[in-house]
Motif scaffolding. Structure first.
Motif, PDB file in Angstrom:
ATOM      1  N   GLY A 245      -2.669  -2.123   6.174  1.00 40.22           N
ATOM      2  CA  GLY A 245      -3.182  -1.270   4.987  1.00 40.22           C
ATOM      3  C   GLY A 245      -3.801  -0.014   5.314  1.00 40.22           C
ATOM      4  O   GLY A 245      -4.330   0.667   4.370  1.00 40.22           O
ATOM      5  N   LEU A 246      -3.288   0.499   6.468  1.00 36.53           N
ATOM      6  CA  LEU A 246      -3.815   1.867   6.831  1.00 36.53           C
ATOM      7  C   LEU A 246      -3.240   2.904   5.632  1.00 36.53           C
ATOM      8  O   LEU A 246      -1.773   2.598   5.553  1.00 36.53           O
ATOM      9  CB  LEU A 246      -3.301   2.383   8.133  1.00 36.53           C
ATOM     10  CG  LEU A 246      -4.225   1.933   9.494  1.00 36.53           C
ATOM     11  CD1 LEU A 246      -3.736   2.340  10.660  1.00 36.53           C
ATOM     12  CD2 LEU A 246      -5.578   2.356   8.962  1.00 36.53           C
ATOM     13  N   LYS A 247      -3.579   3.887   5.229  1.00 37.91           N
ATOM     14  CA  LYS A 247      -3.227   4.968   4.358  1.00 37.91           C
ATOM     15  C   LYS A 247      -2.231   5.854   5.224  1.00 37.91           C
ATOM     16  O   LYS A 247      -2.293   5.744   6.399  1.00 37.91           O
ATOM     17  CB  LYS A 247      -4.322   5.889   3.811  1.00 37.91           C
ATOM     18  CG  LYS A 247      -5.181   5.011   2.883  1.00 37.91           C
ATOM     19  CD  LYS A 247      -6.248   5.764   2.240  1.00 37.91           C
ATOM     20  CE  LYS A 247      -7.175   5.314   1.138  1.00 37.91           C
ATOM     21  NZ  LYS A 247      -8.154   6.241   0.653  1.00 37.91           N
ATOM     22  N   PRO A 248      -1.252   6.278   4.395  1.00 40.56           N
ATOM     23  CA  PRO A 248      -0.109   7.030   5.155  1.00 40.56           C
ATOM     24  C   PRO A 248      -1.029   8.240   5.862  1.00 40.56           C
ATOM     25  O   PRO A 248      -0.520   8.535   6.950  1.00 40.56           O
ATOM     26  CB  PRO A 248       0.656   7.739   4.077  1.00 40.56           C
ATOM     27  CG  PRO A 248       0.740   6.575   2.980  1.00 40.56           C
ATOM     28  CD  PRO A 248      -0.530   5.999   2.949  1.00 40.56           C
ATOM     29  N   ASP A 249      -2.049   8.975   5.305  1.00 36.85           N
ATOM     30  CA  ASP A 249      -2.518   9.885   5.942  1.00 36.85           C
ATOM     31  C   ASP A 249      -3.138   9.460   7.417  1.00 36.85           C
ATOM     32  O   ASP A 249      -3.175   9.957   8.535  1.00 36.85           O
ATOM     33  CB  ASP A 249      -3.989  10.346   5.192  1.00 36.85           C
ATOM     34  CG  ASP A 249      -3.894  11.607   4.605  1.00 36.85           C
ATOM     35  OD1 ASP A 249      -2.875  12.400   5.045  1.00 36.85           O
ATOM     36  OD2 ASP A 249      -4.224  11.937   3.392  1.00 36.85           O
ATOM     37  N   HIS A 250      -3.928   8.055   7.467  1.00 36.02           N
ATOM     38  CA  HIS A 250      -4.540   7.510   8.641  1.00 36.02           C
ATOM     39  C   HIS A 250      -3.444   7.436   9.605  1.00 36.02           C
ATOM     40  O   HIS A 250      -3.672   7.587  10.933  1.00 36.02           O
ATOM     41  CB  HIS A 250      -5.204   6.218   8.268  1.00 36.02           C
ATOM     42  CG  HIS A 250      -6.269   6.769   7.483  1.00 36.02           C
ATOM     43  ND1 HIS A 250      -7.129   5.680   6.736  1.00 36.02           N
ATOM     44  CD2 HIS A 250      -7.105   7.924   7.050  1.00 36.02           C
ATOM     45  CE1 HIS A 250      -7.915   6.353   5.877  1.00 36.02           C
ATOM     46  NE2 HIS A 250      -8.105   7.643   6.175  1.00 36.02           N
TER      47      HIS A 250
ATOM     48  N   HIS B 222       0.630  -1.216  -0.073  1.00 37.17           N
ATOM     49  CA  HIS B 222      -0.111   0.010  -0.119  1.00 37.17           C
ATOM     50  C   HIS B 222       0.910   1.338  -0.055  1.00 37.17           C
ATOM     51  O   HIS B 222       0.233   2.412  -0.257  1.00 37.17           O
ATOM     52  CB  HIS B 222      -1.027  -0.086   1.235  1.00 37.17           C
ATOM     53  CG  HIS B 222      -0.252  -0.098   2.438  1.00 37.17           C
ATOM     54  ND1 HIS B 222       0.364  -1.177   2.906  1.00 37.17           N
ATOM     55  CD2 HIS B 222      -0.203   0.906   3.514  1.00 37.17           C
ATOM     56  CE1 HIS B 222       0.863  -0.978   4.106  1.00 37.17           C
ATOM     57  NE2 HIS B 222       0.610   0.246   4.590  1.00 37.17           N
ATOM     58  N   VAL B 223       2.303   1.279   0.051  1.00 39.59           N
ATOM     59  CA  VAL B 223       2.918   2.422   0.336  1.00 39.59           C
ATOM     60  C   VAL B 223       4.174   2.338  -1.031  1.00 39.59           C
ATOM     61  O   VAL B 223       4.962   2.876  -0.770  1.00 39.59           O
ATOM     62  CB  VAL B 223       3.574   2.727   1.512  1.00 39.59           C
ATOM     63  CG1 VAL B 223       2.392   2.948   2.597  1.00 39.59           C
ATOM     64  CG2 VAL B 223       4.251   1.678   2.258  1.00 39.59           C
ATOM     65  N   LYS B 224       4.125   1.374  -1.643  1.00 42.38           N
ATOM     66  CA  LYS B 224       5.146   0.811  -2.669  1.00 42.38           C
ATOM     67  C   LYS B 224       5.184   2.041  -3.534  1.00 42.38           C
ATOM     68  O   LYS B 224       6.497   2.245  -3.800  1.00 42.38           O
ATOM     69  CB  LYS B 224       4.930  -0.310  -3.345  1.00 42.38           C
ATOM     70  CG  LYS B 224       6.295  -1.433  -3.625  1.00 42.38           C
ATOM     71  CD  LYS B 224       5.826  -2.638  -4.129  1.00 42.38           C
ATOM     72  CE  LYS B 224       7.394  -3.517  -4.240  1.00 42.38           C
ATOM     73  NZ  LYS B 224       7.191  -4.738  -4.444  1.00 42.38           N
ATOM     74  N   ASP B 225       4.397   2.438  -3.970  1.00 42.39           N
ATOM     75  CA  ASP B 225       4.456   3.828  -4.893  1.00 42.39           C
ATOM     76  C   ASP B 225       4.303   4.958  -4.485  1.00 42.39           C
ATOM     77  O   ASP B 225       5.169   5.731  -4.922  1.00 42.39           O
ATOM     78  CB  ASP B 225       3.272   3.530  -5.875  1.00 42.39           C
ATOM     79  CG  ASP B 225       3.190   2.235  -6.878  1.00 42.39           C
ATOM     80  OD1 ASP B 225       4.086   1.654  -6.952  1.00 42.39           O
ATOM     81  OD2 ASP B 225       2.031   1.614  -6.875  1.00 42.39           O
TER      82      ASP B 225
END
Length: 846
Positions: free
Chosen positions: A787-792, A86-89
């Motif tokens: 899988g939390l988004k960076p924002d979260h 989820h943060v690879k890109d």
């Protein structure tokens, strides 16, 4: 093995060994990638003439922005980001208002096709002396050029020699002929781990050319000290520097550092101790005050840790140097031109960590002469002296604009120093003139929920102590049976404190009944006897007014009430109970007492359901054989207002928690008892870990967490995140608002430019400071299946910085980290034993 195979193996063995240990994961080579780090010697490269032309036509291009050059390896260390899809890109968030920032980073610039060439050096016959090998190599400046780095086995040049294998001939002073074979083994691209180390070596050389003195890992200027004569202190200004591969380019991070020296010598300090305590206590006090201190020897500007005192040694004692026997007094005169006047002083012992000659025994300890040593740093007594700290901070606490000017002036001084600039020029390198510019984001102000009300706070103050007055806390158990202990001399203070507690507690919704007042004589034995005689099984709280901040009295209370007879306790020193500040002190005490019996003060909105947040920290207990105290604190409810706490005592000097599996299992059981279910998501914040220990965290601690989770059944698989929290960093950010330079506001997040490409990391400025430059906190997510988004992840981390109940404001780290630190510190400093399990569900250590 063919010649090419030997060259490749040498390149892999020698070219890669300089990387930092503990790389648990590296990026697998893509199809067509080379297996070595950098292009091997068999790959066609630029000729000597081509390289000369490139250097002559120098262009300023950011390293890492080359077109067409392979990026076939990553910075030394652990590569954790590749396992997180989820943060690879992208690992950047989007929420918040943008803010323009600069940071204490300077980009390293080079010519467009810059390459470092690595050569293996072979001597025939073999030369054992490294100094001799270097001298033989430096005889061939005409062939090898002026720019070179030789470590005794490998040679690094900015040019490629005409032949893959070059034969040189030298002669020693004894007319012995030596054949030197120089073999090209590697062409290293700019971001190679070997190149990163090479850049730092060049930087060290430049710092020495600027006449800075290395002390430990940092460099200081002894020629321009800041004097504080009234306190007999000197401050050497200096710099903390490092060059690493960051998100978009290779940059130098540089920050201001200061070394505090005491003007008097260790001998002066020992003489004062003898006059103060007499001959009968002199030895004990010397050992207590000096062992563990860091001293600076002025004859070589090196620092040593005092490990022991050699009471049977004086400067007239002798030791063997080479083939002769020489006294310490004569040695320091002959080799350092330092006179020793006191022949009766004893010597200090320092166990220097260095290797002996190959195959030989390790060297003995360093013997130091007190007369030639100066103490560094500040004692606890000096730190408690307001006048000393005020006068010192005038010199050391720099405002953002002053710090930015000094950093820019330092880089300009490299350009203005001909020798330093020439060193960079011959390697085809230079530093950018300006600090790195970047963009950050300021997260929204969190709303504080307290009881039935909610309120906002002033962003720039980052505290809500005024807003919470008169509002009832979320919940607080009724404290019916409690004691207030005081000395006979502090009876009036006890009554004044009690009256203030009654006045402040009622508006806060804290129900304090009248306590039982107990007086005790002013010595620990009397206090312990009073505790044993009065505290019973139905006691909810014990408050103690201490006549002074002597450690033995505080330890007496905490050892008995945390281990032997578990009851939450609160200590306060009598001198803090001044009439002017009594109401403020009483408010803080009432809040602490409510927390310690299970109260909940305030909360922020936590949108994630069935979440358990864990904080882990360690403390090294020097008084108990240097054992390590590992502390784990875990949330028990949705609002993060109830906590489970567990301590584990470990072996000497151990940082990583062995008992993590057992402690986390206890936390999960307590969570289940509290909620009738297990958490579906666990986020662990691990504090107190250096970059060199990331490998151990991922492979050891994460494994224990996963094993602990498995004990609850095969069907239980919660989402897990492990975040390493680092406070001691050199990174600083400066906000550019309305044309002026200031500290960034609390809630500033930086997740680009100065982060590391191989990590899922970010910075948060969470607290506000009114003097000096604010320090951000670095967060590195080393394991993540949530899988939390960076924002979260960033917003949750910032929210948790609001939840430390011992401070009505935002703190520098998430609350569970601070709770774990407080618990480990209490056990390591005062208790030295594991607290009673009956206190596991209480914040008894606040």
């Amino acid at each position: 093995m063919t010649g090419r195979a030997r060259a490749r193996s040498r390149g892999r063995a020698r070219g890669q060994e300089t990387g930092a240990p503990g790389a648990c994961q590296t990026r697998p080579p893509a199809e067509g990638d080379l297996t070595g780090r950098g292009r091997q010697s068999g790959v066609p490269g630029a000729t000597v003439d081509e390289v000369s032309q490139i250097s002559a036509g120098f262009q300023q291009v950011k390293l890492g922005e080359r077109g067409g050059r392979r990026r076939d390896f990553n910075d030394a260390g652990i590569y954790t980001r590749q396992a997180m899809v989820h943060v690879k890109d992208s690992k950047s968030g989007t929420s918040g208002k943008p803010i323009s920032l600069s940071s204490n980073f300077f980009r390293l610039l080079s010519c467009p096709q810059w390459v470092l060439y690595q050569y293996h050096i072979k001597f025939e016959p073999p030369m054992e002396s490294r100094r001799l090998r270097s001298a033989l190599i430096y005889q061939h400046e005409q062939t090898l050029g002026k720019a070179k780095i030789f470590d005794g086995g490998m040679l690094f040049l900015p040019i490629r020699l005409a032949q893959k294998e070059t034969i040189l001939h030298s002669e020693t002073r004894n007319k012995e002929a030596v054949k030197i074979t120089v073999t090209l083994t590697n062409e290293l691209p700019p971001s190679s781990p070997v190149c990163i180390q090479f850049y730092n070596l060049i930087l060290r050389k430049i710092l020495k050319l600027l006449h800075l003195q290395q002390i430990g890992r940092n460099y200081y200027n002894p020629h321009d000290p800041l004097n504080i004569p009234q306190h007999k202190l000197k401050i050497w200004p200096g710099y903390v520097t490092t060059i690493l591969h960051y998100e978009s380019s290779i940059m130098m991070c540089i920050d201001i550092s200061h070394k505090v020296l005491r003007s008097n010598t260790v001998l002066d300090f020992m003489t004062n101790l003898r006059a103060q305590y007499g001959d009968h206590r002199f030895a004990d006090m010397c050992t207590k005050e000096l062992v563990g201190c860091i001293v600076l020897t002025k004859y070589n500007n090196k620092t040593y840790r005092v490990d022991d005192i050699a009471w049977d040694h004086t400067p007239n004692n002798t030791f063997v140097k080479g083939d002769t026997t020489i006294s310490f007094k004569k040695y320091f005169k002959d080799y350092h031109d330092s006179d020793i006047y006191d022949d009766n002083q004893v010597l200090l012992v320092s166990h220097v960590k260095k290797m002996g000659p190959a195959g030989g025994p390790p060297p003995g300890p360093a013997m130091l002469v007190p007369e030639l040593c100066h103490l560094t740093g500040l004692t606890d007594k000096m730190r408690a002296d307001y006048n000393i700290m005020r006068d010192m901070l005038k010199h050391t606490k720099l405002e953002p604009d002053a710090r930015e000017r000094r950093l820019t002036r330092f880089v300009n001084s490299i350009r203005e120093k001909p020798d330093a600039q020439a060193e960079l020029d011959q390697w085809g390198l230079c530093f950018d003139k300006q600090l790195a510019k970047l963009s950050g984001r300021v997260l929204a102000v969190e709303r504080i929920y307290q009881g039935s009300k909610s309120f906002d706070y002033d962003l720039w103050k980052a505290d809500w102590s005024r807003e919470m007055r008169g509002n009832p806390v979320i919940s607080s158990p009724e404290i019916k049976k409690w004691f207030l202990f005081h000395t006979r001399q502090n009876g009036n203070d006890a009554h004044s404190l009690l009256e203030s507690l009654q006045r402040v507690s009622s508006p806060l919704g804290i129900h304090l009944h009248k306590p039982v007042l107990v007086s005790y004589d002013d010595f620990p034995e009397s206090l312990l006897k009073a505790l044993k005689q009065n505290v019973g099984p139905d006691t909810q709280m014990v408050a103690v007014i201490l006549p002074s901040n002597r450690k033995d009295r505080y330890e007496c209370v905490k050892k008995y009430l945390c281990v032997d007879f578990p009851v939450p306790s609160q200590c306060v020193v009598s001198r803090t109970l001044k009439p002017k500040s009594l109401m403020t002190v009483a408010t803080k005490l009432a809040l602490q007492m409510a927390c310690k019996v299970g109260g909940e003060l305030w909360s922020v909105e936590i949108p994630l359901k069935q979440l358990m947040v864990v904080g882990i920290d360690c403390y090294h207990d020097t008084s108990a054989g240097k054992r390590s105290i590992g502390a784990l604190v875990a949330s028990l409810n949705q609002t993060m207002t109830r906590w489970f706490s567990k301590c584990v005592l470990q072996h000497k000097g151990q940082e990583i928690m062995d008992g993590l599996k057992m402690a986390l299992a206890g936390a999960l059981k307590d969570y289940h008892k509290f909620n009738n279910c297990l958490p579906s998501r666990i986020i662990v914040y691990r504090d107190g870990v250096g970059d060199g220990q990331l490998h151990s965290v991922v492979n050891f601690e994460v494994a224990q967490i996963l094993e602990s989770i498995k004990t609850f059944g095969e069907g239980y698989e919660p989402k897990l995140s492990v975040v390493v929290v680092t406070k001691r960093i050199s990174c600083r950010f400066f906000a550019h608002i309305n044309g002026s330079v200031s500290n960034p506001p609390p809630g500033t997040v930086v997740d680009t430019e100065v982060t590391r490409p191989e990590w899922y990391d970010f910075y948060i400025v969470s607290q506000a400071v009114h003097n000096g430059s604010v320090s951000p906190t670095h967060y590195n997510v080393v394991y993540d299946t949530s899988g939390l988004k960076p924002d979260h992840m960033q917003r949750l981390t910032y929210k948790l910085c609001h939840m430390y109940f011992n401070w009505q404001g935002i703190i520098r780290v998430p609350a569970p980290c601070m709770y774990a630190h407080k618990l480990a510190f209490l056990v390591g400093q005062s208790i030295h034993k594991e607290p009673n399990t009956k206190l596991d569900d209480y914040l008894f250590y606040l």
